[in-house]
Every structure is written in C-alpha cells, then in structure tokens.
Enzyme design. Structure first.
Site, PDB file in Angstrom:
ATOM      1  N   GLY A   1      79.412  13.915 -45.162  1.00 56.23           N
ATOM      2  CA  GLY A   1      79.086  12.519 -45.700  1.00 56.23           C
ATOM      3  C   GLY A   1      80.310  11.404 -46.144  1.00 56.23           C
ATOM      4  O   GLY A   1      80.105  10.278 -45.611  1.00 56.23           O
TER       5      GLY A   1
ATOM      6  N   GLN B   1      71.897  10.627 -49.875  1.00 56.31           N
ATOM      7  CA  GLN B   1      70.703  11.311 -50.609  1.00 56.31           C
ATOM      8  C   GLN B   1      69.191  11.008 -50.067  1.00 56.31           C
ATOM      9  O   GLN B   1      68.388  11.766 -50.379  1.00 56.31           O
ATOM     10  CB  GLN B   1      70.832  10.703 -52.143  1.00 56.31           C
ATOM     11  CG  GLN B   1      72.118  11.310 -52.775  1.00 56.31           C
ATOM     12  CD  GLN B   1      72.036  12.883 -53.441  1.00 56.31           C
ATOM     13  OE1 GLN B   1      70.756  13.379 -53.352  1.00 56.31           O
ATOM     14  NE2 GLN B   1      73.058  13.238 -53.260  1.00 56.31           N
TER      15      GLN B   1
ATOM     16  N   THR C   1      86.812  18.151 -31.191  1.00 53.76           N
ATOM     17  CA  THR C   1      85.934  19.028 -30.371  1.00 53.76           C
ATOM     18  C   THR C   1      84.703  19.119 -31.317  1.00 53.76           C
ATOM     19  O   THR C   1      84.891  19.317 -32.673  1.00 53.76           O
ATOM     20  CB  THR C   1      86.673  20.564 -30.171  1.00 53.76           C
ATOM     21  OG1 THR C   1      87.800  20.222 -29.333  1.00 53.76           O
ATOM     22  CG2 THR C   1      85.565  21.119 -29.391  1.00 53.76           C
TER      23      THR C   1
ATOM     24  N   CYS D   1      83.187  12.877 -60.668  1.00 47.72           N
ATOM     25  CA  CYS D   1      84.211  12.641 -61.169  1.00 47.72           C
ATOM     26  C   CYS D   1      84.594  13.902 -62.316  1.00 47.72           C
ATOM     27  O   CYS D   1      85.699  13.695 -62.742  1.00 47.72           O
ATOM     28  CB  CYS D   1      84.445  11.205 -62.016  1.00 47.72           C
ATOM     29  SG  CYS D   1      83.376  11.240 -63.551  1.00 47.72           S
TER      30      CYS D   1
END
Ligand code: PLP
Length: 370
Positions: free
Chosen positions: A68, A168, A226, A312
């Site tokens: 993501g 999400q 690839t 974080c």
C-alpha cells in the site's frame, strides 16, 4: 493462541489465499514469450480481471505493486510530477501519504492541510479542492476507522486529480473506482486476507501518474519489475471472499464493536475516538492516565494483541498525529489504544478482552504516565 486485536495492522492470510498462492508459487515470468510465460500471464490476467470487477474498474487500470505504501508513493509522486503546484491533504493521512506529501513539499510542492473535525473526518469536502492542483484523502482512517467524505471530495474535484488511499477500506466496505471518480486509488492485500507485500494501485488511463520507477515497462510502465504472479492470484482470491462475505461480516463485526464499546464506556475516564460513521472493526479509545505502552504490554502478557495503530510509535510512545489533528490533547493521545477486529475475531475473543480490561487499565494507571 493469543487473542488478536490488530487486524487493521495486518490480518491473517485467508485459507483460500494460501491455497491459491501455493497453487501458483512456481509460476514463472508473466512476460515470457513461451508456454510457461503464457501460463503465468494467464494467471496474472485472471487476477487482474477479478480485482477490476470487484473494485469497479477496467483490468488495465489495475497496477500490481509491492505494498500500500508503494501504491501511495507511486500515485502521489507520479501525479505531482505531472501537475506540480499545490497539494491538498489532511493531517490524518497514514505516513505512507503524509511523509510522501512532506517529501514533495521539500521538493517544492505547496501543501494546504485540510482541517479535520473532532469526529476524525475532514471538515469541508466541497471546499477541499479549491486552489489545489492535486488532492489526496484516505477512504477510512487506520486509527479511528472514521470513514471520510471521499465521494463529496471527488464530486467537487472538477478535473483536479484526486488520490484516494483506500488501504483500510478495500475488502471491508464497498469500493467502486469508476463510481467514485478518483484518479488513483491505493489498496493492500494483507489488509483483507491476502499476502503481505502485494499492493494494488488503481490508475485511470488519463491522467496517469508519471513513472517514478524506471525499468522493463510492466504494469503500463507505472510499476516496472517482474510480477509476483502467486501473490496477485492470492490477493484476488482473498478479495473475492472478502467481498462475498462483506455485508454479513460487517453486521457481525458491528455487533462485536458495539459490545466492546459499551463495555469500555463503563470504565471511568475513557474517551472513544471511533465515531459512529466508521469501519465496523475499529475501536480506538483513550484510557486517561494510562500510558498506551503500558496497556499494550499488560495486555500482551495476558495473551491479547493490540497496538496504538499509530505508525509513528516505532517502539517509542509518541502522541498520534491523527489524534492531535482532531484536537485531542497530547496526554489523552498518549493513552490511546486501538483494538481492531477482523474475520477471525470471535465473540469469545471480545468477551475475554472485556473480562480483563478493567484490571489492565487500573494497573496501567497505577504505573502512571512517563
Ligand atoms: N494506508 C493506510 C491507510 C494504511 O492503514 C496502511 C497500512 O497500515 C498503508 C497505507 C500502508 O500499507 P502497507 O502496509 O501495505 O504498505
């Protein structure tokens, strides 16, 4: 087996995805001009077609990548390379978006930060695109689960490219790329029971992100390299199952979410950060006076796995940028913990958590804040 409450971080790979992955683990180069290449290509094409059908786009708009994070980076960096100018973004974005926007700011982008309300949603979607050359907004927040007004935002974009981080959302709530009208959309297979390390970028034919990676021209040249055929096929299998079960599963999770929220409300000095219009599996809450790290460690020692949900943290408990953007005070943000439920979560898991929470919270409160 621990009770797992961190499905928004990653969810176990579905059995159907594992079987599919194994079935295609020996697939070779989907770009090869010979029998094994054609065979791999046909598996990859099948996965692409399935994902396109399930997410409301054309197969050519599906770009396979590695995460993501990579999908967000390719979209934002690539679109900004085309448009330049001002990026409108909210402070509640995942670091995959937030840090990319900050890096672009370093390279000359002007950034307009969109205001966020106390309910964790961006305030004025109609105005968000004004004066912007590129807009980015997540579909659902990874910490609070708050669903964002992405439809209104896209409807008002009038030609301005919009990137939607739907990492999400995909597999949990209905997502239709064409109906939404976004320019690009990011998803990640490990959030809906596919393999980790398989990202999906949906990219309209035009304007398409300019390449930020250069190589062999695979994936329309937007993400050369690839292909991982087995992971693409496994992701498609996981998404097929997640979408087929979506309505019933959302109802089941919503009931468990309400049960957990009710039980948490009876513990004193709590502040719930998950709003009513949120993903069905999220429960994000501050237990005032308790350090999130203490809560996580105490829960872990009793076999319950949960996190702050804030990327974080990295071993150090810092206040979540998402909560701070919502106007939550630092001390409250530092006592926030996220429980996320998923397809393997049972009523027994939730009841077991409810049984230990009051004691865990009071012990964490005794330990105090650092
Ligand atoms: N965007 C959101 C909203 C996320 O929740 C995550 C992961 O937590 C990402 C992006 C990054 O996805 P990945 O872990 O596949 O890189």
């Amino acid at each position: 087996m621990p009770h797992y409450f961190d499905h928004a971080a990653t969810t176990p790979m579905r059995e159907v995805a594992q079987r599919t992955w194994l079935a295609h683990a020996s697939a070779l180069n989907a770009g090869g001009q010979y029998a094994s290449g054609r065979q791999a290509r046909s598996v990859l094409d099948g996965a692409r077609e399935d994902i396109a059908r399930l997410l409301g786009c054309e197969p050519i708009e599906v770009i396979f990548c590695a995460s993501g994070t990579e999908a967000d980076n390719i979209a934002l960096q690539g679109l900004w390379k085309r448009s330049g100018g001002t990026i409108a973004a909210s402070g509640i974005e995942h670091p995959a978006v937030l840090e990319t926007v900050r890096a672009l700011e370093h390279h000359g982008a002007a950034v307009r930060w969109l205001p966020v309300g106390a309910d964790g949603t961006i305030c004025d979607p109609e105005a968000a695109t004004q004066g912007a050359d590129l807009v980015t907004c997540m579909w659902a927040n990874n910490e609070t689960g708050a669903i964002q007004p992405v439809e209104a935002l896209c409807a008002n974009a009038s030609g301005i490219p919009v990137h939607v981080d739907a990492v999400q959302a995909v597999g949990h709530i209905p997502v239709d790329f064409h109906a939404l009208g976004a320019t690009t959309l990011a998803a990640s297979a490990h959030k809906f029971g596919g393999p980790r390390g398989l990202g999906i970028l949906l990219a309209k034919r035009s304007p398409a992100p300019s390449p930020v990676l250069f190589g062999g021209g695979q994936e329309r040249g937007i993400r050369p390299g690839t292909n991982d055929v087995a992971s693409a096929a496994a992701a498609a299998a996981a998404l097929r199952e997640a979408v087929a079960e979506m309505e019933a599963e959302a109802q089941r999770l919503r009931a468990l979410q309400h049960r957990l929220l009710d039980a948490i409300s009876s513990i004193e000095d709590t502040q719930i950060h998950t709003p009513a219009h949120a993903l069905p599996g999220h429960v994000h809450v501050s237990f005032l006076g308790a350090e999130a790290d203490s809560l996580i460690m105490l829960l872990d020692s009793q076999g319950f796995e949960a996190s702050t949900g804030s990327a974080c943290s990295n071993g150090v408990n810092r206040a979540s940028e998402v909560l701070l953007s919502m106007g939550v005070p630092v001390a409250t943000a530092r006592s926030a913990i996220r429980f996320t439920l998923g397809y393997t979560t049972t009523e027994a898991d939730v009841e077991a958590l409810i049984a230990v929470l009051p004691e865990v919270v009071s012990r964490a409160r005794l330990a105090g804040m650092a």
